[in-house]
Design a protein around this motif. Structure first.
Motif, mmCIF file in Angstrom:
data_model
loop_
_atom_site.group_PDB
_atom_site.id
_atom_site.type_symbol
_atom_site.label_atom_id
_atom_site.label_comp_id
_atom_site.label_asym_id
_atom_site.label_seq_id
_atom_site.Cartn_x
_atom_site.Cartn_y
_atom_site.Cartn_z
ATOM 1 N N ALA A 1 5.923 12.659 2.125
ATOM 2 C CA ALA A 1 6.373 13.932 2.687
ATOM 3 C C ALA A 1 5.714 15.132 2.013
ATOM 4 N N GLN A 2 5.157 14.936 0.824
ATOM 5 C CA GLN A 2 4.480 16.018 0.100
ATOM 6 C C GLN A 2 2.979 16.030 0.357
ATOM 7 N N GLY A 3 2.521 15.100 1.204
ATOM 8 C CA GLY A 3 1.094 15.039 1.507
ATOM 9 C C GLY A 3 0.292 14.193 0.538
ATOM 10 N N GLU A 4 0.967 13.569 -0.432
ATOM 11 C CA GLU A 4 0.281 12.714 -1.400
ATOM 12 C C GLU A 4 0.075 11.318 -0.825
ATOM 13 N N LEU A 5 -1.020 10.673 -1.217
ATOM 14 C CA LEU A 5 -1.283 9.312 -0.768
ATOM 15 C C LEU A 5 -0.185 8.371 -1.262
ATOM 16 N N LEU A 6 0.242 7.449 -0.390
ATOM 17 C CA LEU A 6 1.219 6.452 -0.819
ATOM 18 C C LEU A 6 0.595 5.546 -1.872
ATOM 19 N N LYS A 7 1.419 5.123 -2.802
ATOM 20 C CA LYS A 7 0.958 4.233 -3.861
ATOM 21 C C LYS A 7 1.588 2.859 -3.677
ATOM 22 N N GLU A 8 0.782 1.837 -3.820
ATOM 23 C CA GLU A 8 1.251 0.476 -3.584
ATOM 24 C C GLU A 8 2.411 0.094 -4.486
ATOM 25 N N ASP A 9 2.439 0.620 -5.703
ATOM 26 C CA ASP A 9 3.473 0.216 -6.659
ATOM 27 C C ASP A 9 4.687 1.141 -6.658
ATOM 28 N N CYS A 10 4.760 2.056 -5.690
ATOM 29 C CA CYS A 10 5.927 2.939 -5.581
ATOM 30 C C CYS A 10 6.824 2.495 -4.430
ATOM 31 N N PHE A 11 8.031 3.043 -4.396
ATOM 32 C CA PHE A 11 8.987 2.727 -3.336
ATOM 33 C C PHE A 11 9.379 4.012 -2.610
ATOM 34 N N TYR A 12 9.670 3.852 -1.299
ATOM 35 C CA TYR A 12 9.886 5.016 -0.461
ATOM 36 C C TYR A 12 11.062 4.786 0.495
ATOM 37 N N ILE A 13 11.691 5.886 0.902
ATOM 38 C CA ILE A 13 12.628 5.861 2.018
ATOM 39 C C ILE A 13 11.967 6.600 3.176
ATOM 40 N N TYR A 14 12.425 6.329 4.392
ATOM 41 C CA TYR A 14 11.836 6.982 5.563
ATOM 42 C C TYR A 14 12.797 8.008 6.123
ATOM 43 N N ASP A 15 12.314 9.224 6.274
ATOM 44 C CA ASP A 15 13.047 10.319 6.898
ATOM 45 C C ASP A 15 12.277 10.678 8.158
ATOM 46 N N ARG A 16 12.908 10.524 9.326
ATOM 47 C CA ARG A 16 12.156 10.729 10.559
ATOM 48 C C ARG A 16 11.718 12.170 10.777
ATOM 49 N N GLU A 17 12.314 13.106 10.028
ATOM 50 C CA GLU A 17 11.911 14.499 10.135
ATOM 51 C C GLU A 17 10.760 14.831 9.185
ATOM 52 N N GLN A 18 10.738 14.187 8.018
ATOM 53 C CA GLN A 18 9.756 14.561 6.995
ATOM 54 C C GLN A 18 8.773 13.451 6.648
ATOM 55 N N GLY A 19 9.118 12.216 6.946
ATOM 56 C CA GLY A 19 8.221 11.117 6.599
ATOM 57 C C GLY A 19 8.761 10.322 5.421
ATOM 58 N N PHE A 20 7.849 9.813 4.615
ATOM 59 C CA PHE A 20 8.234 8.944 3.505
ATOM 60 C C PHE A 20 8.421 9.740 2.217
ATOM 61 N N LYS A 21 9.517 9.437 1.522
ATOM 62 C CA LYS A 21 9.833 10.108 0.266
ATOM 63 C C LYS A 21 9.914 9.068 -0.840
ATOM 64 N N VAL A 22 9.241 9.352 -1.955
ATOM 65 C CA VAL A 22 9.247 8.414 -3.068
ATOM 66 C C VAL A 22 10.619 8.443 -3.747
ATOM 67 N N VAL A 23 11.142 7.255 -4.059
ATOM 68 C CA VAL A 23 12.473 7.134 -4.658
ATOM 69 C C VAL A 23 12.471 5.987 -5.654
ATOM 70 N N SER A 24 13.563 5.882 -6.369
ATOM 71 C CA SER A 24 13.763 4.753 -7.264
ATOM 72 C C SER A 24 14.564 3.678 -6.532
ATOM 73 N N PRO A 25 14.095 2.425 -6.553
ATOM 74 C CA PRO A 25 14.852 1.355 -5.884
ATOM 75 C C PRO A 25 16.206 1.101 -6.517
ATOM 76 N N LYS A 26 16.432 1.621 -7.723
ATOM 77 C CA LYS A 26 17.723 1.458 -8.386
ATOM 78 C C LYS A 26 18.765 2.399 -7.801
ATOM 79 N N VAL A 27 18.294 3.476 -7.167
ATOM 80 C CA VAL A 27 19.194 4.476 -6.602
ATOM 81 C C VAL A 27 19.436 4.238 -5.119
ATOM 82 N N HIS A 28 18.391 3.837 -4.394
ATOM 83 C CA HIS A 28 18.478 3.618 -2.954
ATOM 84 C C HIS A 28 18.304 2.125 -2.645
ATOM 85 N N LYS A 29 19.156 1.625 -1.765
ATOM 86 C CA LYS A 29 19.073 0.216 -1.387
ATOM 87 C C LYS A 29 18.027 -0.035 -0.298
ATOM 88 N N LEU A 30 17.957 0.874 0.688
ATOM 89 C CA LEU A 30 17.055 0.676 1.814
ATOM 90 C C LEU A 30 15.728 1.366 1.505
#
Length: 226
Positions: free
Chosen positions: A149-178
């Protein structure tokens, strides 16, 4: 006023009067239109036009409800059963709800036709996901699987949630389940459907993204198989 002729598929049929029905047609050059058709007699009912067959249709009228003059099979006709049939019904419902009346979408017409041909060959999940992704792009809701969502390239070793308004947001898998791994998202963006885990990820994302195109009202066809 001259009549119009185009190639079309029937995506919905509903009663109008005792002797007439309304057909919602997805045409190649005129988009989705609705026409009134006389109901065939009992002797001719077996020849009634069916979904999943390409027709050449002729109609007249300038209002949203037009008059069907003729309808003749002129292209592919796929016989579907079981899950491929339910998938084709899903495609019809999505197209009917996604496209505005009288708005041409020639490329979507060809994506739809390719999807029917794919279902006839036994494909299901890859066929549906490819169609949905193409539809999103044509309707202005393309999913960017390579940037967050910030325009940065996705990283293979990171985790993301999907927001249909903004796109993918990097998150911690310990905080978000999906969450989705960057590796799988990049593979999804490359439509590497054969890679393990890609299709389930795409299914979840496409289901969410579809809301932007057709709204939040549940699809009747989804109750059959999805």
């Amino acid at each position: 006023m001259s009549n119009c002729v185009d190639r079309a598929f029937i995506i919905h049929r509903r009663p109008y009067t005792d002797s007439k029905a309304i057909l919602d047609l997805f045409t190649e050059q005129h988009g989705k239109i609705s026409v009134v058709q006389r109901v065939p007699t009992k002797k001719k009912v077996k020849h009634q036009a069916q979904p999943f067959t390409e027709y050449e249709v002729e109609w007249m009228g300038r209002s949203d409800l037009k008059t069907l003059i003729s309808i003749e099979a002129s292209g592919i006709s796929v016989g579907l059963q079981s899950k491929p049939l339910f998938c084709a019904m899903y495609l019809n419902e999505v197209v009917n709800r996604a496209l505005p009346q009288n708005d041409p979408h020639e490329r979507v017409f060809h994506y739809y036709k390719e999807a029917l041909e794919g279902l006839a060959k036994g494909g299901v999940e890859p066929v549906l996901r490819r169609f949905e992704l193409s539809l999103f792009e044509e309707m202005g809701y393309a999913i960017d699987f390579f940037h967050d969502a910030q325009g940065e390239l996705l990283k293979e070793d990171c985790f993301y949630i999907y927001d249909r308004e903004q796109g993918f947001k990097v998150v911690s898998p310990k905080v978000h389940k999906l969450v989705f791994s960057g590796k799988l998202l990049i593979l999804a963006g490359n439509q590497a459907f054969e890679e393990p885990g890609v299709l389930p990820v795409l299914k979840r994302i496409c289901r969410e993204a579809l809301i932007s195109v057709i709204g939040s009202r549940p699809l009747n066809s989804r109750e059959l198989f999805i």
